[in-house]
Design a protein around this motif. Structure first.
Motif, PDB file in Angstrom:
ATOM      1  N   CYS A  74      13.415  16.080   8.961  1.00 51.08           N
ATOM      2  CA  CYS A  74      13.957  17.144   9.818  1.00 51.08           C
ATOM      3  C   CYS A  74      15.331  16.705  10.310  1.00 51.08           C
ATOM      4  N   PRO A  75      16.390  17.403   9.911  1.00 56.75           N
ATOM      5  CA  PRO A  75      17.733  16.974  10.330  1.00 56.75           C
ATOM      6  C   PRO A  75      17.936  17.227  11.830  1.00 56.75           C
ATOM      7  N   VAL A  76      18.404  16.205  12.514  1.00 56.10           N
ATOM      8  CA  VAL A  76      18.681  16.336  13.946  1.00 56.10           C
ATOM      9  C   VAL A  76      20.118  15.866  14.196  1.00 56.10           C
ATOM     10  N   GLY A  77      20.906  16.728  14.805  1.00 53.88           N
ATOM     11  CA  GLY A  77      22.274  16.367  15.150  1.00 53.88           C
ATOM     12  C   GLY A  77      22.520  16.570  16.629  1.00 53.88           C
ATOM     13  N   PHE A  78      23.561  15.969  17.137  1.00 55.11           N
ATOM     14  CA  PHE A  78      23.943  16.103  18.544  1.00 55.11           C
ATOM     15  C   PHE A  78      25.408  16.532  18.638  1.00 55.11           C
ATOM     16  N   TRP A  79      25.690  17.394  19.608  1.00 58.31           N
ATOM     17  CA  TRP A  79      27.082  17.719  19.875  1.00 58.31           C
ATOM     18  C   TRP A  79      27.311  17.691  21.385  1.00 58.31           C
ATOM     19  N   TRP A  80      28.571  17.672  21.789  1.00 59.40           N
ATOM     20  CA  TRP A  80      28.913  17.429  23.189  1.00 59.40           C
ATOM     21  C   TRP A  80      29.881  18.508  23.674  1.00 59.40           C
ATOM     22  N   ARG A  81      29.478  19.191  24.751  1.00 54.61           N
ATOM     23  CA  ARG A  81      30.351  20.179  25.393  1.00 54.61           C
ATOM     24  C   ARG A  81      30.587  19.773  26.839  1.00 54.61           C
ATOM     25  N   ASP A  82      31.827  19.783  27.257  1.00 53.52           N
ATOM     26  CA  ASP A  82      32.161  19.468  28.643  1.00 53.52           C
ATOM     27  C   ASP A  82      32.901  20.656  29.242  1.00 53.52           C
ATOM     28  N   ASP A  83      32.459  21.126  30.414  1.00 54.24           N
ATOM     29  CA  ASP A  83      32.971  22.377  30.983  1.00 54.24           C
ATOM     30  C   ASP A  83      34.001  22.172  32.092  1.00 54.24           C
ATOM     31  N   ASP A  84      34.821  23.239  32.272  1.00 54.34           N
ATOM     32  CA  ASP A  84      35.731  23.414  33.416  1.00 54.34           C
ATOM     33  C   ASP A  84      37.026  22.622  33.307  1.00 54.34           C
ATOM     34  N   ALA A  85      37.462  22.267  32.125  1.00 56.02           N
ATOM     35  CA  ALA A  85      38.739  21.556  31.985  1.00 56.02           C
ATOM     36  C   ALA A  85      39.905  22.511  32.228  1.00 56.02           C
ATOM     37  N   VAL A  86      40.890  22.068  32.976  1.00 55.34           N
ATOM     38  CA  VAL A  86      42.106  22.860  33.191  1.00 55.34           C
ATOM     39  C   VAL A  86      43.360  22.013  33.113  1.00 55.34           C
ATOM     40  N   ALA A  87      43.270  20.704  33.377  1.00 57.41           N
ATOM     41  CA  ALA A  87      44.462  19.869  33.447  1.00 57.41           C
ATOM     42  C   ALA A  87      44.115  18.443  33.050  1.00 57.41           C
ATOM     43  N   ALA A  88      45.156  17.669  32.735  1.00 59.66           N
ATOM     44  CA  ALA A  88      44.978  16.238  32.497  1.00 59.66           C
ATOM     45  C   ALA A  88      44.729  15.565  33.835  1.00 59.66           C
ATOM     46  N   THR A  89      43.621  14.868  33.956  1.00 64.60           N
ATOM     47  CA  THR A  89      43.232  14.193  35.190  1.00 64.60           C
ATOM     48  C   THR A  89      42.688  12.810  34.837  1.00 64.60           C
ATOM     49  N   PRO A  90      42.574  11.921  35.814  1.00 63.52           N
ATOM     50  CA  PRO A  90      41.933  10.634  35.529  1.00 63.52           C
ATOM     51  C   PRO A  90      40.520  10.787  34.988  1.00 63.52           C
ATOM     52  N   GLN A  91      39.791  11.796  35.488  1.00 60.77           N
ATOM     53  CA  GLN A  91      38.434  12.011  34.983  1.00 60.77           C
ATOM     54  C   GLN A  91      38.454  12.421  33.513  1.00 60.77           C
ATOM     55  N   LEU A  92      39.441  13.256  33.136  1.00 61.74           N
ATOM     56  CA  LEU A  92      39.544  13.649  31.734  1.00 61.74           C
ATOM     57  C   LEU A  92      39.913  12.448  30.873  1.00 61.74           C
ATOM     58  N   ASP A  93      40.817  11.610  31.366  1.00 59.50           N
ATOM     59  CA  ASP A  93      41.159  10.393  30.630  1.00 59.50           C
ATOM     60  C   ASP A  93      39.914   9.551  30.383  1.00 59.50           C
ATOM     61  N   ARG A  94      39.091   9.449  31.398  1.00 60.69           N
ATOM     62  CA  ARG A  94      37.871   8.653  31.256  1.00 60.69           C
ATOM     63  C   ARG A  94      36.920   9.286  30.250  1.00 60.69           C
ATOM     64  N   LEU A  95      36.815  10.605  30.289  1.00 57.60           N
ATOM     65  CA  LEU A  95      35.949  11.327  29.356  1.00 57.60           C
ATOM     66  C   LEU A  95      36.398  11.094  27.916  1.00 57.60           C
ATOM     67  N   LEU A  96      37.694  11.265  27.668  1.00 55.37           N
ATOM     68  CA  LEU A  96      38.204  11.125  26.308  1.00 55.37           C
ATOM     69  C   LEU A  96      38.138   9.675  25.841  1.00 55.37           C
ATOM     70  N   ALA A  97      38.330   8.731  26.763  1.00 53.44           N
ATOM     71  CA  ALA A  97      38.200   7.323  26.397  1.00 53.44           C
ATOM     72  C   ALA A  97      36.763   7.005  25.991  1.00 53.44           C
ATOM     73  N   LEU A  98      35.806   7.579  26.701  1.00 52.47           N
ATOM     74  CA  LEU A  98      34.393   7.374  26.363  1.00 52.47           C
ATOM     75  C   LEU A  98      34.078   7.973  24.999  1.00 52.47           C
ATOM     76  N   ALA A  99      34.582   9.171  24.757  1.00 47.57           N
ATOM     77  CA  ALA A  99      34.362   9.799  23.452  1.00 47.57           C
ATOM     78  C   ALA A  99      34.977   8.959  22.338  1.00 47.57           C
ATOM     79  N   GLY A 100      36.189   8.469  22.577  1.00 49.64           N
ATOM     80  CA  GLY A 100      36.843   7.652  21.561  1.00 49.64           C
ATOM     81  C   GLY A 100      36.110   6.362  21.284  1.00 49.64           C
ATOM     82  N   ARG A 101      35.561   5.774  22.332  1.00 52.28           N
ATOM     83  CA  ARG A 101      34.856   4.507  22.175  1.00 52.28           C
ATOM     84  C   ARG A 101      33.670   4.635  21.233  1.00 52.28           C
TER      85      ARG A 101
END
Length: 643
Positions: free
Chosen positions: A402-429
């Motif tokens: 049974c194929p199982v995949g995962f995807w990631w959605r993050d809500d309410d982005a409007v601007a570059a912020t330290p929290q967004l930097d952290r989010l994208l760094a985590l995704a990149g890692r």
């Protein structure tokens, strides 16, 4: 919650580092925390440290920019015995204070000459039971060593010993990576606090002062003072006030005072400096950290002469960022002369009007809040998570093909912020694809620029303005059955048009209704507006009756929205993910729909961030990675999943 806080600082050139550390200490004490400030630099005048225990170590200082040679108060090079006495005292202070939070100012990103002393403190702190939270406190701009191995050494010390890095700046003015090679390992530890202001109250209004010249507390400002006194001879239509730092020898101060023309007042630095600066027509100064905070707080244009001796780059970079914002002119230190200074002042005076930028200046209070959050989260951060229910479900899915995949959605982005930097760094890692549901009406240029180089990050259309139109007492919705269909259809179309216009190929035509609620009347016209998919929450129907529209939902939300607004119980979260897998294995959910992980980066606390990282690491150990959102929509509207 009352914490015991120990802050260790040693300033070597000027008193800026000590001033910033003292402001932090006052903020912790004002918040009710038992605070100790340990200073290892030369004694300096400070704003009263009410309710803060201040301890002065046997001081060290330097001459000029020779950071390798430490001198005592008498100017004699310190020996091993002197260093040993300092280190012994530091360790005794640690043992007596037994802090819940230890903050080292600048180290390990600087103060290599005192590395043995700082590392003895940090290692002793780590050996305490319970171990304190260990934080590094740094200014907005660092001086990176020329040797790569020294940068690597600093990073290893941080990763091995520290829980977070307090960056006392605002990335809107200057991000840390502009001066230091931030890599994906330390990026998640960064916490931007905003600039630390020694006095956060608005400056009192003062009568017009003409041109105010100021420098740092050390003699490094003497060339600026001398050039300013001479420049004033060519600008006699305005009053000048030259404020001399306390570190300038008395003989030099008197020589400047005697040489000044009648319309120039030369005096020592004053406690009402902010009041003088707020009334200035123009400021002439260097570009040190505290000076720039003063300029931003007082809203005065300036001519900056950044300190650049000894290959220093910090002040020049900060000055360049202010110039880019249209707030200052620059006279390079190598070009400093009375004539060059007069030229710059004449050019700036006609443009003396000032529009204050939205730079965060509440760094002291924010630093306290970050430390409090980290301290509260500490037990939860290290809590053991039982992943076995998820592992068993994944094993069954594999055994039954049974194929199982995962995807990631993050809500309410409007601007570059330290929290967004952290989010994208985590995704990149973790090499994870990520879909940012952006709010079109509030979309800022900074977000567009930030996403440009993120190969695996894409945007979705998150409604129009994220406004709640539901009647009082009903569940929140922007596109619920509370408004005319025509208006909601128009707003959905506007959202797609605006997001596509600004984000270009980074936008995927996927509609994400705020609060995951949407009226059936709005779903039907979405394909005709240009949308190819709809994303809400919960298992999609196997037969989704909306021709031309794919349903790709999220299923797991780690936030306890109706309770603590922190992390749901880990056991509940793991059970939720395992249940989503089991439903696909049992045929109770569409096996071709990947399991969606939903986050909200702007409201994450440390426990939620930790869980996100631990979940991705656990899945990565099984060679399961979050899929790219653009790949989920390939082959027309059919979603293919492969792990």
């Amino acid at each position: 919650m009352s914490l015991r806080v120990l802050i260790a600082v040693t300033h070597l050139l000027g008193a800026g580092h000590l001033t910033r550390a003292a402001a932090l200490a006052r903020a912790f004490a004002q918040a009710g925390h038992q605070t100790t400030l340990v200073s290892g630099g030369a004694p300096a005048r400070l704003t009263p440290l009410d309710h803060v225990s201040f301890i002065q170590l046997p001081p060290v200082r330097i001459v000029g920019t020779d950071f390798k040679t430490l001198l005592d108060e008498a100017g004699v090079p310190v020996d091993d015995s002197y260093r040993g006495a300092r280190q012994d005292l530091v360790l005794k202070i640690l043992e007596a204070a037994r802090p819940d939070v230890l903050i080292t100012e600048l180290f390990p990103f600087g103060r290599r000459v005192l590395a043995e002393e700082f590392m003895a403190l940090v290692e002793a702190a780590r050996a305490l039971n319970p171990r304190p939270l260990i934080l590094c406190s740094i200014r907005d701009i660092l001086v990176a060593p020329s040797k790569a191995e020294r940068i690597g050494e600093a990073h290893e010390r941080v990763l091995r010993n520290y829980d977070a890095i307090l960056v006392h700046g605002d990335p809107q003015l200057v991000p840390l990576e502009a001066s230091w090679p931030v890599d994906e390992r330390i990026a998640p530890l960064l916490r931007y606090t905003g600039y630390v202001d020694e006095s956060e109250s608005p400056p009192p209004q003062k009568e017009k002062q003409g041109i105010v010249v100021s420098g740092g507390s050390s003699a490094a400002s003497l060339p600026l003072y001398r050039a300013a006194v001479e420049a004033a001879r060519s600008l006699t239509d305005r009053l000048w006030r030259v404020l001399i730092g306390r570190g300038v020898p008395e003989a030099e101060f008197e020589a400047l005072r005697r040489s000044a023309p009648a319309h120039v007042t030369v005096e020592r630095a004053r406690p009402d400096f902010r009041a003088l600066l707020s009334g200035a027509e123009l400021s002439v100064s260097q570009a040190g950290y505290n000076t720039v905070v003063d300029l931003l707080r007082c809203g005065v244009r300036s001519v900056l002469v950044p300190f650049e001796a000894g290959h220093e780059t910090e002040q020049r970079l900060r000055a360049e960022r202010l110039k880019a914002l249209g707030l200052a002119a620059i006279v390079p230190e190598a070009e400093l002369s009375p004539e060059r200074l007069v030229e710059a002042i004449r050019q700036e005076l006609p443009h003396a009007s000032y529009q204050s930028p939205s730079i965060s200046l509440d760094g002291a209070r924010r630093s306290v809040a970050v430390a409090e959050d980290l301290a509260l989260a500490r037990p939860a951060l290290h809590r053991t998570i039982d992943w076995s229910p998820l592992d068993q479900a994944l094993d069954r899915a594999r055994d039954r093909s049974c194929p199982v995949g995962f995807w990631w959605r993050d809500d309410d982005a409007v601007a570059a912020t330290p929290q967004l930097d952290r989010l994208l760094a985590l995704a990149g890692r973790f090499d994870a694809g990520i879909a940012l549901a952006v709010i079109p009406q509030a979309l800022e240029t900074s977000l567009i620029r930030r996403m440009a180089d993120e190969d695996r990050a894409f945007a979705l259309v998150h409604g129009w303005s994220h406004a709640n139109h539901a009647p009082a007492g009903q569940k929140k919705a922007e596109f619920g059955a509370h408004r005319p269909r025509e208006i909601m259809t128009l707003e959905a179309e506007q959202g797609l048009h605006r997001a596509r216009e600004r984000l270009g190929p980074k936008l995927l035509p996927v509609f994400v209704p705020p609060w995951n609620r949407i009226s059936a009347d709005v779903i039907a016209p979405l394909p005709s507006l240009g949308f190819t998919a709809l994303s809400t929450f919960g298992d999609r129907e196997t037969a989704f009756a909306a021709p031309g529209l794919t349903r790709i939902n999220t299923h797991i939300d780690p936030i306890d929205w109706h309770g603590t607004r922190s992390l749901v119980e880990p056991e509940e979260l793991v059970a939720g993910i395992a249940g989503a897998v089991e439903r696909r294995v049992a045929g109770k959910a569409d096996p071709n729909e990947p399991i969606g992980f939903l986050t909200h980066h702007l409201v994450h606390d440390e426990v939620i961030w930790s869980l996100c990282e631990r979940l991705m690491a656990h899945l990565a150990d099984r060679e399961i990675y979050f899929l790219r959102p653009d790949e989920l929509l390939r082959n027309g509207n059919r979603i293919t999943v492969a792990i």
